[in-house]
Enzyme design. Structure first.
Site, PDB file in Angstrom:
ATOM      1  N   HIS A 157      21.498  12.809  86.588  1.00 28.49           N
ATOM      2  CA  HIS A 157      21.999  14.042  85.976  1.00 28.49           C
ATOM      3  C   HIS A 157      21.227  15.263  86.483  1.00 28.49           C
ATOM      4  O   HIS A 157      21.816  16.308  86.784  1.00 28.49           O
ATOM      5  CB  HIS A 157      21.843  13.982  84.446  1.00 28.49           C
ATOM      6  CG  HIS A 157      22.672  12.940  83.771  1.00 28.49           C
ATOM      7  ND1 HIS A 157      22.124  11.873  83.122  1.00 28.49           N
ATOM      8  CD2 HIS A 157      24.017  12.803  83.646  1.00 28.49           C
ATOM      9  CE1 HIS A 157      23.081  11.115  82.612  1.00 28.49           C
ATOM     10  NE2 HIS A 157      24.243  11.665  82.914  1.00 28.49           N
TER      11      HIS A 157
ATOM     12  N   SER B 246      22.896   6.044  82.166  1.00 29.48           N
ATOM     13  CA  SER B 246      22.396   6.079  80.792  1.00 29.48           C
ATOM     14  C   SER B 246      22.433   4.696  80.161  1.00 29.48           C
ATOM     15  O   SER B 246      21.599   4.356  79.308  1.00 29.48           O
ATOM     16  CB  SER B 246      23.216   7.064  79.959  1.00 29.48           C
ATOM     17  OG  SER B 246      23.140   8.373  80.512  1.00 29.48           O
TER      18      SER B 246
ATOM     19  N   ASP C 171      30.278   7.482  89.462  1.00 29.48           N
ATOM     20  CA  ASP C 171      31.563   7.309  88.781  1.00 29.48           C
ATOM     21  C   ASP C 171      32.647   7.881  89.689  1.00 29.48           C
ATOM     22  O   ASP C 171      33.268   8.912  89.371  1.00 29.48           O
ATOM     23  CB  ASP C 171      31.538   8.017  87.425  1.00 29.48           C
ATOM     24  CG  ASP C 171      30.526   7.394  86.475  1.00 29.48           C
ATOM     25  OD1 ASP C 171      30.710   6.229  86.099  1.00 29.48           O
ATOM     26  OD2 ASP C 171      29.536   8.070  86.132  1.00 29.48           O
TER      27      ASP C 171
END
Length: 281
Positions: A40, A189, A153
């Site tokens: 992130h 995560s 992703d």
């Protein structure tokens, strides 16, 4: 370092962004569900490099979970997240109250066809409708000029890129490289949910994908490479390999060989945690 201001109401966010637009400043947004890691933070750094202002959003979006237990167990670490963002000196952390995203009577769903009719779109019914809907909300709420997503992703990245293009949203979608731990495991995560033993086994997914990619580079047929990799993963301790696919990078269509730009996609369960990954071929 001072943590970024945390905004929870759309009116407060717009109070900031209106002044930025008046100054003709570009705005980058990094949409997240929290539990921030170095992946992130690499997106935040990319946004800072490209944009005058940067907003990070944290919203655990219930509409992209098709399993209530998964939603309940998703890591929530807002205080730690704000601390990590402090050193990056972002301009705002938007953590909207649920009614700011889905107010009473909310009745709209954004759905992207084609790209969602495979892999996670099949295995997680409604997931990408939830992603597309919340991203559309966040893009319009932040009035961002640029948005930053990780290639980990990759299917999600393609879906969000398509929705922005199809809806003529005034935002540029940027895909950023997957960040990996030193042992090759893609940062996620969900890695926080792995037991110590499972964490030691998890890098095998990336190792097997690299083995398949090397075989393809040598001209070996995909089918035998795929079957052998799945067999080794299951013997290692992965309880279910949902897919290990070779697909075109643009439209995600299945391929028998990397005859055009392609990626290898994988999803597998380990000790009750679902891991996904993809690499370019």
């Amino acid at each position: 370092m001072t943590p970024p201001p945390i905004l929870r109401r759309l009116a407060d966010l717009r109070g900031l962004t209106d002044t930025w637009h008046d100054a003709h400043e570009t705005i980058g947004v990094v949409p997240t569900m929290g539990a921030l890691h170095d992946g992130h933070l690499s997106l935040v750094e990319a946004a800072k490099d490209r944009c005058d202002r940067v907003i990070v959003t944290i919203f655990v979006n219930p509409r992209q979970f098709n399993n209530p237990e998964d939603l309940a167990n998703y890591p929530r670490t807002e205080v730690e997240d704000a601390r990590k963002l402090a050193r990056l000196e972002i301009d705002a952390l938007y953590v909207p109250d649920p009614d700011q995203i889905y107010p009473s009577g909310f009745a709209t769903t954004v759905s992207v066809s084609g790209l969602t009719e495979m892999m996670d779109g099949i295995l997680r019914p409604g997931h990408f409708d939830g992603v597309a809907t919340v991203c559309t909300k966040l893009f319009t709420q932040t009035t961002a000029t640029d948005a930053f997503f990780g290639e980990k992703d990759f299917q999600q990245l393609q879906v969000v890129t398509r929705l922005a293009r199809d809806l003529d949203l005034p935002i540029t979608i940027h895909g950023c490289p997957t960040i990996r731990d030193i042992d090759g495991l893609a940062l996620s995560s969900r890695n926080l949910l792995l037991s110590d033993r499972a964490r030691t086994l998890a890098p095998r997914l990336f190792e097997e994908m690299e083995t398949v990619a090397q075989g393809l580079a040598e001209g070996q047929p995909f089918g035998p490479l795929q079957r052998a990799a799945i067999d080794r993963l299951e013997k290692t301790g992965f309880t279910q390999v949902e897919y290990l696919d070779l697909r075109a990078a643009d439209d995600l269509h299945l391929l028998d060989a990397p005859t055009r730009p392609a990626r290898l996609f994988a999803a597998a369960w380990l000790a009750g945690v679902r891991l996904i990954d993809n690499i370019a071929v």
